[in-house]
Design a protein around this motif. Structure first.
Motif, mmCIF file in Angstrom:
data_model
loop_
_atom_site.group_PDB
_atom_site.id
_atom_site.type_symbol
_atom_site.label_atom_id
_atom_site.label_comp_id
_atom_site.label_asym_id
_atom_site.label_seq_id
_atom_site.Cartn_x
_atom_site.Cartn_y
_atom_site.Cartn_z
ATOM 1 N N VAL A 1 38.371 51.747 39.113
ATOM 2 C CA VAL A 1 38.506 50.850 40.268
ATOM 3 C C VAL A 1 37.538 49.686 40.120
ATOM 4 C CG1 VAL A 1 38.149 50.629 42.763
ATOM 5 C CG2 VAL A 1 39.360 52.615 41.864
ATOM 6 N N SER A 2 36.302 49.982 39.738
ATOM 7 C CA SER A 2 35.291 48.933 39.555
ATOM 8 C C SER A 2 35.720 47.916 38.512
ATOM 9 C CB SER A 2 33.951 49.543 39.165
ATOM 10 O OG SER A 2 33.433 50.300 40.226
ATOM 11 N N GLN A 3 36.303 48.387 37.420
ATOM 12 C CA GLN A 3 36.765 47.465 36.376
ATOM 13 C C GLN A 3 37.873 46.555 36.892
ATOM 14 O OE1 GLN A 3 37.806 50.103 33.172
ATOM 15 N NE2 GLN A 3 35.710 50.147 32.364
ATOM 16 N N HIS A 4 38.812 47.113 37.639
ATOM 17 C CA HIS A 4 39.901 46.305 38.193
ATOM 18 C C HIS A 4 39.358 45.298 39.214
ATOM 19 C CE1 HIS A 4 43.403 48.077 36.301
ATOM 20 N NE2 HIS A 4 42.940 49.292 36.571
ATOM 21 N N LEU A 5 38.396 45.734 40.036
ATOM 22 C CA LEU A 5 37.802 44.833 41.014
ATOM 23 C C LEU A 5 37.072 43.677 40.343
ATOM 24 C CD1 LEU A 5 36.502 47.400 43.631
ATOM 25 C CD2 LEU A 5 38.219 45.616 44.046
ATOM 26 N N LYS A 6 36.424 43.949 39.228
ATOM 27 C CA LYS A 6 35.734 42.882 38.494
ATOM 28 C C LYS A 6 36.737 41.833 38.025
ATOM 29 C CE LYS A 6 32.780 41.839 34.522
ATOM 30 N NZ LYS A 6 33.236 40.478 34.533
ATOM 31 N N VAL A 7 37.862 42.279 37.508
ATOM 32 C CA VAL A 7 38.898 41.356 37.041
ATOM 33 C C VAL A 7 39.418 40.518 38.210
ATOM 34 C CG1 VAL A 7 41.236 41.239 36.068
ATOM 35 C CG2 VAL A 7 39.547 42.785 35.064
ATOM 36 N N LEU A 8 39.694 41.171 39.338
ATOM 37 C CA LEU A 8 40.189 40.459 40.518
ATOM 38 C C LEU A 8 39.134 39.492 41.067
ATOM 39 C CD1 LEU A 8 42.012 43.432 42.270
ATOM 40 C CD2 LEU A 8 43.103 41.416 41.244
ATOM 41 N N LYS A 9 37.878 39.903 41.014
ATOM 42 C CA LYS A 9 36.792 39.034 41.485
ATOM 43 C C LYS A 9 36.639 37.820 40.568
ATOM 44 C CE LYS A 9 31.934 39.009 42.710
ATOM 45 N NZ LYS A 9 30.677 39.754 42.777
ATOM 46 N N ASP A 10 36.693 38.047 39.269
ATOM 47 C CA ASP A 10 36.583 36.935 38.312
ATOM 48 C C ASP A 10 37.712 35.924 38.489
ATOM 49 O OD1 ASP A 10 34.280 38.054 37.276
ATOM 50 O OD2 ASP A 10 35.243 38.840 35.462
ATOM 51 N N MET B 1 30.435 32.806 41.155
ATOM 52 C CA MET B 1 31.807 33.269 41.187
ATOM 53 C C MET B 1 32.705 32.211 40.563
ATOM 54 S SD MET B 1 34.155 34.249 44.461
ATOM 55 C CE MET B 1 34.614 32.636 45.023
ATOM 56 N N GLU B 2 33.609 32.629 39.724
ATOM 57 C CA GLU B 2 34.570 31.709 39.149
ATOM 58 C C GLU B 2 35.622 31.372 40.188
ATOM 59 O OE1 GLU B 2 36.192 32.709 35.358
ATOM 60 O OE2 GLU B 2 34.364 33.736 34.760
ATOM 61 N N THR B 3 36.258 30.227 39.982
ATOM 62 C CA THR B 3 37.284 29.819 40.928
ATOM 63 C C THR B 3 38.633 30.370 40.529
ATOM 64 O OG1 THR B 3 37.641 27.789 39.687
ATOM 65 C CG2 THR B 3 36.074 27.689 41.520
ATOM 66 N N TYR B 4 39.536 30.303 41.457
ATOM 67 C CA TYR B 4 40.903 30.782 41.272
ATOM 68 C C TYR B 4 41.567 30.072 40.096
ATOM 69 C CZ TYR B 4 45.867 31.122 42.272
ATOM 70 O OH TYR B 4 47.211 31.319 42.170
ATOM 71 N N GLN B 5 42.217 30.827 39.253
ATOM 72 C CA GLN B 5 42.974 30.294 38.124
ATOM 73 C C GLN B 5 44.449 30.585 38.380
ATOM 74 O OE1 GLN B 5 41.440 28.731 35.439
ATOM 75 N NE2 GLN B 5 39.572 28.932 36.622
ATOM 76 N N GLY C 1 50.388 41.554 37.922
ATOM 77 C CA GLY C 1 51.446 42.277 37.234
ATOM 78 C C GLY C 1 51.064 43.729 36.976
ATOM 79 N N ASP C 2 49.779 44.023 37.054
ATOM 80 C CA ASP C 2 49.296 45.391 36.875
ATOM 81 C C ASP C 2 49.464 46.150 38.191
ATOM 82 O OD1 ASP C 2 46.947 47.415 37.233
ATOM 83 O OD2 ASP C 2 47.126 47.137 35.067
ATOM 84 N N PRO C 3 50.177 47.291 38.182
ATOM 85 C CA PRO C 3 50.420 48.010 39.436
ATOM 86 C C PRO C 3 49.155 48.502 40.134
ATOM 87 C CG PRO C 3 51.400 49.179 37.555
ATOM 88 C CD PRO C 3 50.827 47.906 37.037
ATOM 89 N N THR C 4 48.125 48.835 39.387
ATOM 90 C CA THR C 4 46.880 49.289 40.010
ATOM 91 C C THR C 4 46.207 48.141 40.741
ATOM 92 O OG1 THR C 4 46.587 51.003 38.339
ATOM 93 C CG2 THR C 4 44.635 50.363 39.592
ATOM 94 N N ARG C 5 46.204 46.971 40.133
ATOM 95 C CA ARG C 5 45.587 45.815 40.799
ATOM 96 C C ARG C 5 46.374 45.427 42.045
ATOM 97 N NH1 ARG C 5 44.933 43.352 35.259
ATOM 98 N NH2 ARG C 5 43.087 44.423 34.527
ATOM 99 N N ARG C 6 47.695 45.511 41.958
ATOM 100 C CA ARG C 6 48.507 45.236 43.158
ATOM 101 C C ARG C 6 48.178 46.234 44.259
ATOM 102 N NH1 ARG C 6 52.716 44.716 39.643
ATOM 103 N NH2 ARG C 6 53.666 46.630 40.404
ATOM 104 N N ALA C 7 48.012 47.500 43.896
ATOM 105 C CA ALA C 7 47.672 48.535 44.884
ATOM 106 C C ALA C 7 46.307 48.252 45.512
ATOM 107 C CB ALA C 7 47.691 49.915 44.234
#
Length: 105
Positions: free
Chosen positions: A46-55, A1-5, A14-20
């Motif tokens: 949803v999976s794509q957004h979760l991957k971005v948030l996880k990364d 897992m990458e660390t927080y940037q 800033g993306d409303p879906t990711r905020r949701a």
């Protein structure tokens, strides 16, 4: 897992879906299907957004049978909050300096 940037997380949120998604996960851990049920997007989206948030280190996941359950990463959220606290404290210090340095009329 990458660390927080630090800068990346603010941009990602800033993306409303990711905020949701983050708001949903703040309530409780959820699987992709559960998130897709409450959001106006497909499971693959949803999976794509979760991957971005996880990364970015804001979300973690664990296997639960045949599905993955996602939750907020406390370390990533804490780092984001620390950065926000720093911004807020700098703003308050700036306001205090302005008030203290005003000339009396």
């Amino acid at each position: 897992m990458e660390t927080y940037q630090a800068g990346d997380a603010w941009d990602l949120l800033g993306d409303p879906t990711r905020r949701a998604i983050v708001e949903c996960l703040a309530e409780r851990p959820r699987a992709v299907g559960e998130l897709a049920d409450v959001l106006p997007i497909s499971r693959p989206a949803v999976s794509q957004h979760l991957k971005v948030l996880k990364d970015a280190g804001l979300v973690t996941d664990r296997a639960a049978g045949t599905r993955r359950v996602y939750r907020l990463n406390p370390a990533g959220v804490a780092a984001l909050r620390d950065q926000l606290d720093t911004f807020w404290n700098r703003a308050l210090d700036g306001f205090q300096n302005v008030v203290e340095n005003q000339e009396d009329p």
